[in-house]
Design an enzyme around this catalytic site. Structure first.
Site, short mmCIF file in Angstrom:
data_model
loop_
_atom_site.label_atom_id
_atom_site.label_comp_id
_atom_site.label_asym_id
_atom_site.label_seq_id
_atom_site.Cartn_x
_atom_site.Cartn_y
_atom_site.Cartn_z
N GLU A 63 0.81 -1.22 0.00
CA GLU A 63 0.00 0.00 0.00
C GLU A 63 0.85 1.28 0.00
O GLU A 63 0.53 2.22 0.73
CB GLU A 63 -0.92 0.01 1.24
CG GLU A 63 -1.91 -1.13 1.25
CD GLU A 63 -2.71 -1.21 2.54
OE1 GLU A 63 -3.90 -1.52 2.47
OE2 GLU A 63 -2.14 -0.99 3.63
C1 TNX Z 1 -4.30 -4.07 4.90
S1 TNX Z 1 -2.55 -6.38 4.55
C2 TNX Z 1 -3.01 -3.79 5.31
C3 TNX Z 1 -2.78 -3.36 6.71
C4 TNX Z 1 -4.07 -3.20 7.47
C5 TNX Z 1 -4.98 -4.35 7.13
C6 TNX Z 1 -6.24 -4.36 7.92
C7 TNX Z 1 -1.56 -5.31 4.27
C8 TNX Z 1 -0.36 -5.81 3.67
N1 TNX Z 1 -1.89 -4.05 4.57
O1 TNX Z 1 -2.05 -2.17 6.74
O2 TNX Z 1 -3.78 -3.19 8.83
O3 TNX Z 1 -5.30 -4.29 5.77
O4 TNX Z 1 -6.98 -5.51 7.67
#
Ligand code: TNX
Length: 525
Positions: A336
């Site tokens: 992300e």
């Molecule tokens: C996605 S999974 C994210 C996290 C969040 C999570 C909450 C991932 C690699 N990144 O930053 O905490 O969703 O479910």
């Protein structure tokens, strides 16, 4: 008040005799190793329909000196409920009836590093394995073969018997992990140890700690002290802040190692870095320190990609982490990174991969890292994007499976669950169990799968009770998917075994979710 006469006393005695008869019948018909509800289901069980009992005279005999610590670990586990002291002795002692034997056995080579064999006769119980890891896994099977009260923390006066037979067992995947997010909310060393104990019970072998995020930096880095002075002082809603000193972290690593669980530290970057950006102005593109963050948005932060100091910083962090991490992996995050330009992202990840390789560790990253120059020395952790994962496989990387819609322990069970999130849907206990990693990515070959991992993100979680409620019982199912053979993965069969783990989970003091998908034994009130 009823006055008891001789006749009613006689009736009572007769009733008692009938009861004893029935209960001993029940014990007999139950006296098969095949009737025990193991999770994960072992590969092979043969039953010989007699019983082995441990008693106050039982010794734990270690066939070699190097496994004394494992003998002591077993003795500590069995002591509280039985009240027996279980002297741990070396091989030179004459083996007596009722003794438990532990041995490393090169003949166990074919069972692999975590495989084990348990031979139970009315006289003795012998646990053998090729490696210490196998003994630790076998000990969990032994615990589950005993009556569930074995997990109680005070003395129970019952017959501690185990049905006789043989169990030969080994895992399907070499990597069976759980992840705990200690960045959104901090969890203390003791809280992490408590989770490790439960992971051990279900034969999980890896704990991935998500040590940094926008909301907090949780590991002491001696060459960058502001990370913990400033960056550890925030969290979601500023509840439960804190960090691990390097000594704390080592305490966790050692505690896990005693249970043959390996710790993987994650420093998430280049996004999810606000806590670091708030600690050091120089790490920001504009040279101005960010404000601390206590919300739950994602995707807004980025390290400065084209500053040399950024790579000095990462080199220092990874060097210090490598020095206290005996396991082979370092997790670099990489998810992300919406505030980082695509080309900058690739440039950045390539540099970080080089740093990790330079320190002789294997880099793991969330599936987005497949966009960079990854190769057979890197691991892609699939969480949401199949195309990324396929690209990673093409480049030679192996995959850890953490599909959010099945394996994310922070997703709500259903719309009424108070804790957790629901962006990947709700995940009931059957859904968390009913998937097979081998079939998620078309044409993936078994050797391209390193294993599976169940992440637990902590935006909404603050206590051990919260952790346990989200993890259990879903984690039991994920543990079975990681360990047991595909032919043994069957929800209808599994849910009956899980139902019987209710008493074990309760004896272990676990705050689990009493899903209506399971007909718990005994039934829920
Ligand atoms: C996605 S999974 C994210 C996290 C969040 C999570 C909450 C991932 C690699 N990144 O930053 O905490 O969703 O479910």
């Amino acid at each position: 008040m009823k006055i008891w006469n001789i006749r009613s006393v006689k009736n009572l005695i007769a009733l008692g005799a009938v009861y004893t008869l029935f209960s001993s019948c029940a014990e007999k018909s139950n006296n098969s190793l095949l009737d025990i509800s193991f999770i994960p289901q072992p590969v092979n069980i043969t039953a010989t329909h007699k019983a082995f009992s441990i008693s106050s005279k039982t010794n734990i005999v270690c066939k070699s000196n190097d496994i004394q610590a494992i003998g002591k670990y077993l003795s500590k586990l069995l002591n509280p409920a039985t009240g027996f002291s279980f002297t741990v002795v070396e091989n030179n002692k004459k083996i007596a009836k009722g003794d438990i034997l532990l041995q490393l056995n090169s003949a166990g080579f074919s069972l692999g590093n975590e495989g084990y064999e348990i031979n139970i006769t009315p006289r003795n119980l012998m646990l053998s394995a090729y490696k210490a890891d196998g003994l630790i896994r076998g000990i969990q099977t032994l615990r589950q073969a005993l009556p569930p009260q074995i997990e109680n923390d005070s003395i129970e006066n019952i017959n501690w018997s185990i049905p006789t037979g043989t169990i030969r067992d080994y895992p399907k995947f070499e990597y069976r992990g759980a992840m705990l997010d200690v960045a959104r909310h901090f969890f203390t060393v003791d809280e992490v140890k408590q989770y490790i104990d439960l992971l051990t019970y279900y034969k999980i072998n890896t704990l991935h700690l998500h040590l940094s995020d926008d909301q907090g930096w949780r590991i002491e880095i001696k060459s960058w002290p502001e990370l913990t002075k400033i960056g550890a002082s925030s969290s979601v809603n500023n509840e439960k802040t804190g960090f691990y000193t390097q000594d704390d972290y080592t305490e966790i690593v050692n505690y896990a190692a005693e249970r043959c669980i390996s710790i993987i530290p994650e420093i998430d970057m280049p996004g999810h870095t606000n806590a670091a950006l708030a600690s050091y102005a120089v790490l920001n593109k504009n040279g101005i320190a960010a404000d601390l963050y206590s919300g739950t948005e994602v995707g807004f932060s980025s390290l400065a990609i084209h500053k040399e100091i950024t790579y000095q910083f990462i080199d220092d962090v990874i060097r210090e982490l490598v020095a206290i991490t005996p396991g082979p992996y370092i997790h670099i995050g990489g998810d992300e990174s919406h505030a980082t330009e695509h080309n900058d992202y690739i440039y950045f990840i390539n540099n970080v991969l080089d740093i990790v390789t330079m320190y002789n560790k294997i880099a793991i990253g969330w599936d987005e890292i497949a966009n960079a120059n990854i190769n057979a020395n890197h691991i892609v952790q699939y969480w949401s994007n199949k195309a990324n994962t396929q690209m990673g496989i093409k480049k030679g990387a192996k995959v850890i499976f953490s599909p959010a819609q099945y394996a994310y322990l922070d997703m709500k069970y259903d719309s009424t669950t108070a804790l957790g999130l629901a962006w990947a849907g709700t995940i009931e206990v059957d859904k968390a169990y009913d998937w097979i990693p081998d079939t998620i990515i078309p044409n993936i070959k078994p050797y391209q799968i390193l294993g599976i991992e169940a992440p637990l993100w902590s935006e909404t979680l603050q206590t051990t009770n919260d952790i346990e409620f989200m993890a259990f019982p879903r984690l039991c199912g994920i543990a079975e998917i990681g360990w047991s053979q595909n032919a043994d993965l069957n929800w209808e069969d599994y849910k009956v075994r899980l139902a019987k783990h209710k008493v074990r989970l309760e004896a272990l003091g676990v705050n689990y979710y009493k899903s209506e998908k399971v007909e718990w034994v005994p039934a829920n009130d």
